[in-house]
Design a protein around this motif. Structure first.
Motif, PDB file in Angstrom:
ATOM      1  N   CYS A   1     -29.931 101.371  43.894  1.00  0.00           N
ATOM      2  CA  CYS A   1     -29.698  99.948  44.126  1.00  0.00           C
ATOM      3  C   CYS A   1     -29.489  99.746  45.621  1.00  0.00           C
ATOM      4  CB  CYS A   1     -28.478  99.486  43.351  1.00  0.00           C
ATOM      5  SG  CYS A   1     -27.917  97.816  43.759  1.00  0.00           S
ATOM      6  N   ALA A   2     -30.374  98.977  46.218  1.00  0.00           N
ATOM      7  CA  ALA A   2     -30.303  98.718  47.652  1.00  0.00           C
ATOM      8  C   ALA A   2     -29.840  97.294  47.903  1.00  0.00           C
ATOM      9  CB  ALA A   2     -31.672  98.938  48.289  1.00  0.00           C
ATOM     10  N   ALA A   3     -28.869  97.166  48.790  1.00  0.00           N
ATOM     11  CA  ALA A   3     -28.361  95.850  49.169  1.00  0.00           C
ATOM     12  C   ALA A   3     -29.009  95.417  50.477  1.00  0.00           C
ATOM     13  CB  ALA A   3     -26.850  95.902  49.331  1.00  0.00           C
ATOM     14  N   SER A   4     -29.302  94.139  50.563  1.00  0.00           N
ATOM     15  CA  SER A   4     -29.907  93.610  51.783  1.00  0.00           C
ATOM     16  C   SER A   4     -29.434  92.181  52.006  1.00  0.00           C
ATOM     17  CB  SER A   4     -31.436  93.645  51.692  1.00  0.00           C
ATOM     18  OG  SER A   4     -31.888  92.806  50.642  1.00  0.00           O
ATOM     19  N   GLY A   5     -29.676  91.697  53.220  1.00  0.00           N
ATOM     20  CA  GLY A   5     -29.285  90.335  53.535  1.00  0.00           C
ATOM     21  C   GLY A   5     -28.132  90.300  54.520  1.00  0.00           C
ATOM     22  N   SER A   6     -27.393  89.219  54.475  1.00  0.00           N
ATOM     23  CA  SER A   6     -26.273  89.029  55.386  1.00  0.00           C
ATOM     24  C   SER A   6     -25.059  89.804  54.875  1.00  0.00           C
ATOM     25  CB  SER A   6     -25.939  87.537  55.486  1.00  0.00           C
ATOM     26  OG  SER A   6     -24.823  87.330  56.316  1.00  0.00           O
ATOM     27  N   ILE A   7     -24.876  91.014  55.398  1.00  0.00           N
ATOM     28  CA  ILE A   7     -23.795  91.898  54.941  1.00  0.00           C
ATOM     29  C   ILE A   7     -22.963  92.305  56.136  1.00  0.00           C
ATOM     30  CG2 ILE A   7     -23.231  94.066  53.824  1.00  0.00           C
ATOM     31  CD1 ILE A   7     -25.925  93.840  52.336  1.00  0.00           C
ATOM     32  N   PHE A   8     -21.699  91.912  56.098  1.00  0.00           N
ATOM     33  CA  PHE A   8     -20.785  92.272  57.185  1.00  0.00           C
ATOM     34  C   PHE A   8     -20.115  93.605  56.903  1.00  0.00           C
ATOM     35  CE2 PHE A   8     -18.384  91.446  60.880  1.00  0.00           C
ATOM     36  CZ  PHE A   8     -17.071  91.790  60.643  1.00  0.00           C
ATOM     37  N   SER A   9     -19.697  93.799  55.656  1.00  0.00           N
ATOM     38  CA  SER A   9     -19.092  95.069  55.249  1.00  0.00           C
ATOM     39  C   SER A   9     -19.173  95.172  53.729  1.00  0.00           C
ATOM     40  CB  SER A   9     -17.640  95.166  55.708  1.00  0.00           C
ATOM     41  OG  SER A   9     -16.849  94.187  55.085  1.00  0.00           O
ATOM     42  N   ILE A  10     -19.133  96.417  53.254  1.00  0.00           N
ATOM     43  CA  ILE A  10     -19.178  96.644  51.805  1.00  0.00           C
ATOM     44  C   ILE A  10     -17.978  97.475  51.396  1.00  0.00           C
ATOM     45  CG2 ILE A  10     -20.406  97.750  49.907  1.00  0.00           C
ATOM     46  CD1 ILE A  10     -22.956  97.000  51.054  1.00  0.00           C
ATOM     47  N   ASN A  11     -17.326  97.068  50.354  1.00  0.00           N
ATOM     48  CA  ASN A  11     -16.238  97.855  49.781  1.00  0.00           C
ATOM     49  C   ASN A  11     -16.805  98.729  48.666  1.00  0.00           C
ATOM     50  OD1 ASN A  11     -14.601  96.631  51.645  1.00  0.00           O
ATOM     51  ND2 ASN A  11     -13.648  95.230  50.190  1.00  0.00           N
TER      52      ASN A  11
ATOM     53  N   GLN B   1     -28.036  85.294  52.745  1.00  0.00           N
ATOM     54  CA  GLN B   1     -28.181  85.537  51.310  1.00  0.00           C
ATOM     55  C   GLN B   1     -28.206  87.033  51.054  1.00  0.00           C
ATOM     56  OE1 GLN B   1     -31.565  83.614  49.604  1.00  0.00           O
ATOM     57  NE2 GLN B   1     -31.089  84.234  47.518  1.00  0.00           N
ATOM     58  N   VAL B   2     -27.471  87.470  50.049  1.00  0.00           N
ATOM     59  CA  VAL B   2     -27.379  88.893  49.718  1.00  0.00           C
ATOM     60  C   VAL B   2     -28.187  89.184  48.463  1.00  0.00           C
ATOM     61  CG1 VAL B   2     -25.816  90.724  49.015  1.00  0.00           C
ATOM     62  CG2 VAL B   2     -25.104  89.107  50.781  1.00  0.00           C
ATOM     63  N   GLN B   3     -28.907  90.280  48.496  1.00  0.00           N
ATOM     64  CA  GLN B   3     -29.652  90.713  47.312  1.00  0.00           C
ATOM     65  C   GLN B   3     -29.337  92.158  46.999  1.00  0.00           C
ATOM     66  OE1 GLN B   3     -33.863  89.875  48.193  1.00  0.00           O
ATOM     67  NE2 GLN B   3     -33.826  88.434  46.490  1.00  0.00           N
ATOM     68  N   LEU B   4     -29.229  92.448  45.705  1.00  0.00           N
ATOM     69  CA  LEU B   4     -29.114  93.826  45.228  1.00  0.00           C
ATOM     70  C   LEU B   4     -30.346  94.080  44.372  1.00  0.00           C
ATOM     71  CD1 LEU B   4     -25.366  94.026  44.110  1.00  0.00           C
ATOM     72  CD2 LEU B   4     -26.350  94.610  46.320  1.00  0.00           C
ATOM     73  N   VAL B   5     -31.126  95.071  44.734  1.00  0.00           N
ATOM     74  CA  VAL B   5     -32.362  95.361  44.021  1.00  0.00           C
ATOM     75  C   VAL B   5     -32.291  96.753  43.425  1.00  0.00           C
ATOM     76  CG1 VAL B   5     -34.864  95.573  44.181  1.00  0.00           C
ATOM     77  CG2 VAL B   5     -33.664  93.832  45.534  1.00  0.00           C
ATOM     78  N   GLU B   6     -32.377  96.808  42.107  1.00  0.00           N
ATOM     79  CA  GLU B   6     -32.282  98.076  41.389  1.00  0.00           C
ATOM     80  C   GLU B   6     -33.666  98.629  41.103  1.00  0.00           C
ATOM     81  OE1 GLU B   6     -28.668  95.980  38.976  1.00  0.00           O
ATOM     82  OE2 GLU B   6     -30.796  95.536  38.899  1.00  0.00           O
ATOM     83  N   SER B   7     -33.731  99.932  40.933  1.00  0.00           N
ATOM     84  CA  SER B   7     -34.961 100.581  40.517  1.00  0.00           C
ATOM     85  C   SER B   7     -34.619 101.871  39.800  1.00  0.00           C
ATOM     86  CB  SER B   7     -35.870 100.865  41.715  1.00  0.00           C
ATOM     87  OG  SER B   7     -35.235 101.717  42.633  1.00  0.00           O
ATOM     88  N   GLY B   8     -35.568 102.364  39.007  1.00  0.00           N
ATOM     89  CA  GLY B   8     -35.416 103.678  38.408  1.00  0.00           C
ATOM     90  C   GLY B   8     -35.190 103.715  36.917  1.00  0.00           C
ATOM     91  N   GLY B   9     -35.071 102.597  36.269  1.00  0.00           N
ATOM     92  CA  GLY B   9     -34.880 102.631  34.823  1.00  0.00           C
ATOM     93  C   GLY B   9     -36.148 103.069  34.111  1.00  0.00           C
ATOM     94  N   GLY B  10     -36.049 103.207  32.794  1.00  0.00           N
ATOM     95  CA  GLY B  10     -37.223 103.588  32.029  1.00  0.00           C
ATOM     96  C   GLY B  10     -36.860 104.172  30.685  1.00  0.00           C
ATOM     97  N   LEU B  11     -37.847 104.835  30.081  1.00  0.00           N
ATOM     98  CA  LEU B  11     -37.696 105.446  28.762  1.00  0.00           C
ATOM     99  C   LEU B  11     -37.628 106.956  28.920  1.00  0.00           C
ATOM    100  CD1 LEU B  11     -37.811 105.315  25.631  1.00  0.00           C
ATOM    101  CD2 LEU B  11     -40.310 105.341  25.858  1.00  0.00           C
ATOM    102  N   VAL B  12     -36.671 107.569  28.255  1.00  0.00           N
ATOM    103  CA  VAL B  12     -36.507 109.017  28.335  1.00  0.00           C
ATOM    104  C   VAL B  12     -36.021 109.525  26.988  1.00  0.00           C
ATOM    105  CG1 VAL B  12     -34.122 108.876  29.163  1.00  0.00           C
ATOM    106  CG2 VAL B  12     -35.514 110.879  29.735  1.00  0.00           C
ATOM    107  N   GLN B  13     -36.357 110.770  26.687  1.00  0.00           N
ATOM    108  CA  GLN B  13     -35.860 111.372  25.458  1.00  0.00           C
ATOM    109  C   GLN B  13     -34.424 111.837  25.617  1.00  0.00           C
ATOM    110  OE1 GLN B  13     -38.691 114.472  24.405  1.00  0.00           O
ATOM    111  NE2 GLN B  13     -39.739 113.074  23.003  1.00  0.00           N
ATOM    112  N   ALA B  14     -33.731 111.919  24.511  1.00  0.00           N
ATOM    113  CA  ALA B  14     -32.359 112.420  24.532  1.00  0.00           C
ATOM    114  C   ALA B  14     -32.329 113.799  25.188  1.00  0.00           C
ATOM    115  CB  ALA B  14     -31.796 112.483  23.125  1.00  0.00           C
ATOM    116  N   GLY B  15     -31.326 113.992  26.029  1.00  0.00           N
ATOM    117  CA  GLY B  15     -31.213 115.245  26.763  1.00  0.00           C
ATOM    118  C   GLY B  15     -31.880 115.219  28.121  1.00  0.00           C
ATOM    119  N   GLY B  16     -32.647 114.181  28.371  1.00  0.00           N
ATOM    120  CA  GLY B  16     -33.357 114.061  29.637  1.00  0.00           C
ATOM    121  C   GLY B  16     -32.502 113.453  30.726  1.00  0.00           C
TER     122      GLY B  16
END
Length: 119
Positions: A22-32, A1-16
């Motif tokens: 995003c980290a992939a894990s699980g049964s991964i043979f190769s990534i394009n 099973q493959v999982q992609l887990v994102e992090s880092g979103g949030g609230l920021v002011q314009a100009g910021g």
């Protein structure tokens, strides 16, 4: 099973700035290619940036010069550095990877992370 887990979103002011990962894990043979898409309320999901296995990149015109995509193949992780953010960048951001889990190539998505830019 493959999982992609994102992090880092949030609230920021314009100009910021914000950084997504995003980290992939699980049964991964190769990534394009790996990439980031976004979807604002009432709009279709659109490509933000994409990076090939060799490091070639392409960006949506709306983010060129402000966003930078990169990847760490050893960590199977893709990053998106977002600078000079604008309110119109507000959206749910989704990580995408085209990878082979040993049974063939497939298209995988993360769960999404919200980015909100206030004016």
């Amino acid at each position: 099973q493959v999982q992609l887990v994102e992090s880092g979103g949030g609230l920021v002011q314009a100009g910021g700035s914000l950084g997504l990962s995003c980290a992939a894990s699980g049964s991964i043979f190769s990534i394009n290619a790996m990439g980031w898409y976004r979807q604002a309320p009432g709009k279709q999901r659109e490509l933000v940036a994409r990076i090939g296995s060799g490091g070639s990149t392409n960006y949506a015109d709306s983010v060129k010069g402000r966003f930078t995509i990169s990847r760490d193949n050893a960590k199977i992780t893709v990053y998106l550095q977002m600078n000079s953010l604008k309110p119109e960048d507000t959206a749910a951001y989704y990580c995408n990877a085209q990878l082979d889990n040993g049974l063939g190539l497939g298209n995988y998505w993360g769960q999404g992370t919200q980015v909100t830019v206030s004016s």
